[in-house]
Design a protein around this motif. Structure first.
Motif, PDB file in Angstrom:
ATOM      1  N   PRO A 133       0.860  -1.190   0.110  1.00 55.43           N
ATOM      2  CA  PRO A 133      -0.100  -0.414  -0.011  1.00 55.43           C
ATOM      3  C   PRO A 133       1.106   1.154  -0.041  1.00 55.43           C
ATOM      4  CG  PRO A 133      -0.078  -0.943   2.206  1.00 55.43           C
ATOM      5  CD  PRO A 133       0.577  -1.934   1.218  1.00 55.43           C
ATOM      6  N   GLY A 134       0.371   2.011  -0.680  1.00 53.03           N
ATOM      7  CA  GLY A 134       1.291   3.503  -0.801  1.00 53.03           C
ATOM      8  C   GLY A 134       2.347   3.471  -1.360  1.00 53.03           C
ATOM      9  N   MET A 135       2.764   2.460  -2.088  1.00 48.35           N
ATOM     10  CA  MET A 135       4.158   2.216  -2.621  1.00 48.35           C
ATOM     11  C   MET A 135       4.131   2.353  -4.304  1.00 48.35           C
ATOM     12  SD  MET A 135       5.858  -0.705  -0.248  1.00 48.35           S
ATOM     13  CE  MET A 135       7.320  -0.779  -1.264  1.00 48.35           C
ATOM     14  N   LEU A 136       2.925   2.127  -4.775  1.00 45.85           N
ATOM     15  CA  LEU A 136       2.862   2.160  -6.370  1.00 45.85           C
ATOM     16  C   LEU A 136       2.884   3.591  -6.797  1.00 45.85           C
ATOM     17  CD1 LEU A 136       3.182  -0.183  -8.325  1.00 45.85           C
ATOM     18  CD2 LEU A 136       0.555  -0.021  -8.659  1.00 45.85           C
ATOM     19  N   PRO A 137       3.696   3.916  -7.761  1.00 46.95           N
ATOM     20  CA  PRO A 137       3.628   5.406  -8.268  1.00 46.95           C
ATOM     21  C   PRO A 137       2.163   5.422  -9.237  1.00 46.95           C
ATOM     22  CG  PRO A 137       5.269   4.048  -9.472  1.00 46.95           C
ATOM     23  CD  PRO A 137       4.686   3.159  -8.475  1.00 46.95           C
ATOM     24  N   ASP A 138       1.868   6.896  -9.503  1.00 45.82           N
ATOM     25  CA  ASP A 138       1.035   7.154 -10.355  1.00 45.82           C
ATOM     26  C   ASP A 138       0.871   6.289 -11.672  1.00 45.82           C
ATOM     27  OD1 ASP A 138      -0.207   8.557  -8.306  1.00 45.82           O
ATOM     28  OD2 ASP A 138       0.145  10.377  -9.658  1.00 45.82           O
ATOM     29  N   LEU A 139       0.100   5.735 -12.246  1.00 44.96           N
ATOM     30  CA  LEU A 139      -0.017   4.972 -13.229  1.00 44.96           C
ATOM     31  C   LEU A 139      -0.847   5.205 -14.521  1.00 44.96           C
ATOM     32  CD1 LEU A 139       0.950   1.725 -11.814  1.00 44.96           C
ATOM     33  CD2 LEU A 139       2.367   2.616 -13.376  1.00 44.96           C
ATOM     34  N   ASP A 140      -0.776   4.774 -15.707  1.00 45.25           N
ATOM     35  CA  ASP A 140      -1.715   4.877 -16.745  1.00 45.25           C
ATOM     36  C   ASP A 140      -1.120   3.883 -17.808  1.00 45.25           C
ATOM     37  OD1 ASP A 140      -3.648   5.467 -18.763  1.00 45.25           O
ATOM     38  OD2 ASP A 140      -2.996   7.492 -19.416  1.00 45.25           O
ATOM     39  N   PHE A 141      -2.000   2.686 -17.993  1.00 48.28           N
ATOM     40  CA  PHE A 141      -1.455   1.845 -19.026  1.00 48.28           C
ATOM     41  C   PHE A 141      -2.897   0.888 -19.499  1.00 48.28           C
ATOM     42  CE2 PHE A 141      -1.762  -0.400 -14.870  1.00 48.28           C
ATOM     43  CZ  PHE A 141      -2.102  -1.579 -14.932  1.00 48.28           C
ATOM     44  N   VAL A 142      -2.661   0.524 -20.589  1.00 51.88           N
ATOM     45  CA  VAL A 142      -3.569  -0.212 -21.234  1.00 51.88           C
ATOM     46  C   VAL A 142      -3.308  -1.811 -21.430  1.00 51.88           C
ATOM     47  CG1 VAL A 142      -4.760   1.702 -22.756  1.00 51.88           C
ATOM     48  CG2 VAL A 142      -2.634   0.329 -23.599  1.00 51.88           C
ATOM     49  N   PHE A 143      -4.206  -2.727 -21.595  1.00 48.25           N
ATOM     50  CA  PHE A 143      -3.873  -4.076 -21.394  1.00 48.25           C
ATOM     51  C   PHE A 143      -5.032  -4.767 -22.777  1.00 48.25           C
ATOM     52  CE2 PHE A 143      -3.275  -8.218 -19.644  1.00 48.25           C
ATOM     53  CZ  PHE A 143      -2.248  -7.999 -18.828  1.00 48.25           C
ATOM     54  N   GLU A 144      -4.466  -5.758 -23.075  1.00 50.26           N
ATOM     55  CA  GLU A 144      -5.047  -6.659 -24.169  1.00 50.26           C
ATOM     56  C   GLU A 144      -4.977  -7.988 -23.574  1.00 50.26           C
ATOM     57  OE1 GLU A 144      -6.188  -8.920 -27.615  1.00 50.26           O
ATOM     58  OE2 GLU A 144      -4.515  -9.098 -26.501  1.00 50.26           O
ATOM     59  N   CYS A 145      -6.093  -8.654 -23.645  1.00 46.32           N
ATOM     60  CA  CYS A 145      -6.390  -9.916 -23.117  1.00 46.32           C
ATOM     61  C   CYS A 145      -6.547 -11.244 -23.833  1.00 46.32           C
ATOM     62  CB  CYS A 145      -7.510  -9.958 -22.004  1.00 46.32           C
ATOM     63  SG  CYS A 145      -7.747  -8.446 -20.774  1.00 46.32           S
ATOM     64  N   GLY A 146      -6.357 -11.062 -25.074  1.00 47.11           N
ATOM     65  CA  GLY A 146      -6.337 -12.265 -26.000  1.00 47.11           C
ATOM     66  C   GLY A 146      -5.233 -13.208 -26.039  1.00 47.11           C
ATOM     67  N   ASP A 147      -4.944 -14.267 -26.464  1.00 44.54           N
ATOM     68  CA  ASP A 147      -4.154 -15.140 -26.441  1.00 44.54           C
ATOM     69  C   ASP A 147      -3.020 -14.702 -27.106  1.00 44.54           C
ATOM     70  OD1 ASP A 147      -5.606 -16.720 -25.153  1.00 44.54           O
ATOM     71  OD2 ASP A 147      -6.057 -18.123 -26.676  1.00 44.54           O
ATOM     72  N   GLN A 148      -2.912 -13.946 -28.264  1.00 39.96           N
ATOM     73  CA  GLN A 148      -1.541 -13.821 -29.335  1.00 39.96           C
ATOM     74  C   GLN A 148      -1.146 -12.443 -28.953  1.00 39.96           C
ATOM     75  OE1 GLN A 148      -3.186 -15.149 -33.002  1.00 39.96           O
ATOM     76  NE2 GLN A 148      -1.998 -17.142 -32.816  1.00 39.96           N
ATOM     77  N   PRO A 149       0.008 -12.084 -28.966  1.00 38.60           N
ATOM     78  CA  PRO A 149       0.765 -10.849 -29.091  1.00 38.60           C
ATOM     79  C   PRO A 149      -0.067  -9.921 -30.174  1.00 38.60           C
ATOM     80  CG  PRO A 149       2.331 -12.436 -28.755  1.00 38.60           C
ATOM     81  CD  PRO A 149       1.136 -12.988 -29.227  1.00 38.60           C
ATOM     82  N   VAL A 150      -0.227  -8.778 -29.866  1.00 40.14           N
ATOM     83  CA  VAL A 150      -0.579  -7.885 -31.187  1.00 40.14           C
ATOM     84  C   VAL A 150       0.151  -6.499 -31.666  1.00 40.14           C
ATOM     85  CG1 VAL A 150      -2.891  -8.310 -30.335  1.00 40.14           C
ATOM     86  CG2 VAL A 150      -1.666  -6.422 -29.353  1.00 40.14           C
ATOM     87  N   THR A 151       1.061  -6.339 -31.011  1.00 34.51           N
ATOM     88  CA  THR A 151       1.872  -5.143 -31.272  1.00 34.51           C
ATOM     89  C   THR A 151       3.378  -5.791 -32.118  1.00 34.51           C
ATOM     90  OG1 THR A 151       1.416  -3.979 -29.337  1.00 34.51           O
ATOM     91  CG2 THR A 151       3.074  -3.045 -30.768  1.00 34.51           C
ATOM     92  N   GLN A 152       3.076  -5.908 -33.432  1.00 28.46           N
ATOM     93  CA  GLN A 152       4.088  -6.488 -34.168  1.00 28.46           C
ATOM     94  C   GLN A 152       5.315  -5.431 -34.482  1.00 28.46           C
ATOM     95  OE1 GLN A 152       3.871  -9.822 -34.704  1.00 28.46           O
ATOM     96  NE2 GLN A 152       1.983  -9.636 -33.541  1.00 28.46           N
TER      97      GLN A 152
END
Length: 459
Positions: A133-152
């Protein structure tokens, strides 16, 4: 307006409140697990008072070697940093976005995911904040939940004007830029009745102690959905028949039928009965790898093309035995024959793989990996994160109260009730180019050594 209406169909939003996200119930199965329901506030508001940053009573240890891959995964943005524009470009293919501000978590859903992977991953992030608690810095990230990688990688050049968007995902490969993050199954997979990792790892350990390696069936075992991917369909040809015995015992699994029958034949802790267990990818990597390695059996890995956050540090003939994907049946037969003839060495390989997942994949290290990855990522942000207009605040209480049945049971069993007693482990430094190349060459040479044995030796 239409897009906003679509997004609000999955959640009812009230300004200033953290509301409960509606989820499917799932089916509740009988279990010998003890129900330890913590005190949960089912108010629509998240707690206003956040816990203070802890004072640790013990020093931290060194992180496992696989933490070094964090540096490699974030390397594409080391020189340029990460801008808001880059993050918002990634949302084109993402399933959700998470913003952390002053220890509070905000969630924006872009599109539905298979089997609620987004909600379980969100749950994992919330537990991280409870663990540290209180240790993680401010963040902004996006997530993809499929099986295969997408950023080629092929879609982006080497110039600074062609920087890929940062996208978090469960796996990667050599031709992608996806940032690898621990998968949802560490907090349980209710649709397949697979328990949270802490519970299941304990069951697997007990199973290992019940049947010694020498007393197990002297064959290679695999059970799973054989319809996912060409490699799995090809593996079916290696099953024992009247004409040929490749030393493999292959069992296809239909999960729809298994659910109707109450998961009677899919309990993972009851599958540590063979000296060898086969790992084969499906549409991409499979979460089953840690379960296979945990059995003390020799893990036979059919030439993987994808990796998750820890598997890149596994070494052939040390943690597992490599199987030639182009000649699976013959390669499996050779591995089993070799292991049965060289039982002491085979047991050492099985024990090393099992020790890796039981010791280096403790939930403490899972949270440490998440902490270091997100902390290093936050250092690259060139802007101050803000709450997206369509985001809602979420917390552990609301995610428990939002669901029923086995989903709720798994969350209760994986909730973090106590702050960590020690600091996050100490991050190892990045590899030098020479060190990384040496490691890659070592891995390749160990695999080639086995391939040479298969060509020149007869058991």
């Amino acid at each position: 307006m239409i897009e906003r209406q679509r997004r609000t169909t999955w959640i009812k939003r009230t300004i200033g409140f953290c509301l409960i996200i509606s989820e499917d119930t799932g089916s509740l199965q009988k279990s010998n697990k003890v129900d330890l329901f913590p005190k949960v506030s089912c108010s629509i508001k998240c707690p206003r008072t956040l816990p203070n940053k802890p004072e640790f009573s013990s020093s931290s240890d060194s992180c496992p070697e696989y933490f070094r891959w964090i540096h490699e995964d974030l390397k594409p943005w080391k020189e340029t940093g990460i801008t808001r524009k880059m993050v918002e470009r990634a949302r084109e293919v993402a399933h959700f976005r998470i913003v952390v501000l002053n220890g509070r978590v905000y969630f924006e859903k872009y599109k539905p995911t298979f089997q609620k992977r987004d909600m379980v991953t969100l749950w994992g992030v919330l537990q991280l904040l409870s663990f540290y608690p209180g240790m993680l810095p401010d963040l902004d990230f996006v997530f993809e939940c499929g099986d295969q990688p997408v950023t080629q990688r092929s879609d982006y050049g080497k110039s600074k004007d062609s920087i890929p968007p940062p996208l978090f995902h469960y796996c990667g490969n050599d031709s992608s830029f996806d940032i690898v993050f621990p998968d949802w199954s560490f907090w349980g997979w209710p649709e397949l009745n697979i328990w949270p990792w802490d519970n299941l790892k304990e069951d697997l350990q007990q199973s290992n102690e019940m049947i010694k390696w020498t007393e197990r069936e002297p064959y290679a075992y695999w059970k799973g959905n054989a319809l996912l991917g060409e490699s799995r369909r090809d593996l079916l040809k290696c099953n024992v028949s009247k004409k040929q015995d490749w030393n493999a015992r292959i069992y296809g699994l239909q999960w729809a039928l298994e659910r109707r029958q109450g998961y009677k034949t899919s309990d993972l802790a009851s599958q540590c009965t063979h000296r060898y267990k086969i790992y084969v990818e499906g549409l991409a990597w499979s979460v089953s790898q840690k379960y296979i390695l945990a059995c003390d059996s020799v893990a036979l890995l059919i030439n993987p093309h994808y990796y998750d956050f820890f598997t890149r540090s596994l070494l052939p003939t040390i943690h597992y035995w490599p199987i030639n994907e182009n000649d699976k049946c013959k390669s499996i037969k050779f591995a089993v024959d070799w292991g049965n003839k060289n039982a002491k060495k085979a047991q050492e390989i099985g024990k090393a793989g099992s020790k890796f997942v039981h010791e280096d994949l403790k939930m403490k290290y899972i949270y440490d990996y998440m902490f270091h990855l997100l902390s290093e990522y936050a250092k690259l942000l060139k802007y101050q994160p803000t709450v997206p207009r369509e985001a809602v605040e979420v917390c552990s209480d609301t995610l428990i109260c939002s669901t029923k049945g086995i989903r709720k049971k798994f969350r209760v069993h994986s909730i973090v009730n106590n702050v960590s007693s020690s600091k996050p482990c100490t991050m190892p430094p990045p590899w030098s180019p020479r060190e990384l190349q040496d490691f890659i060459e070592r891995k390749e040479n160990l695999t080639k050594k086995v391939e040479l044995w298969e060509e020149t030796q007869s058991i």
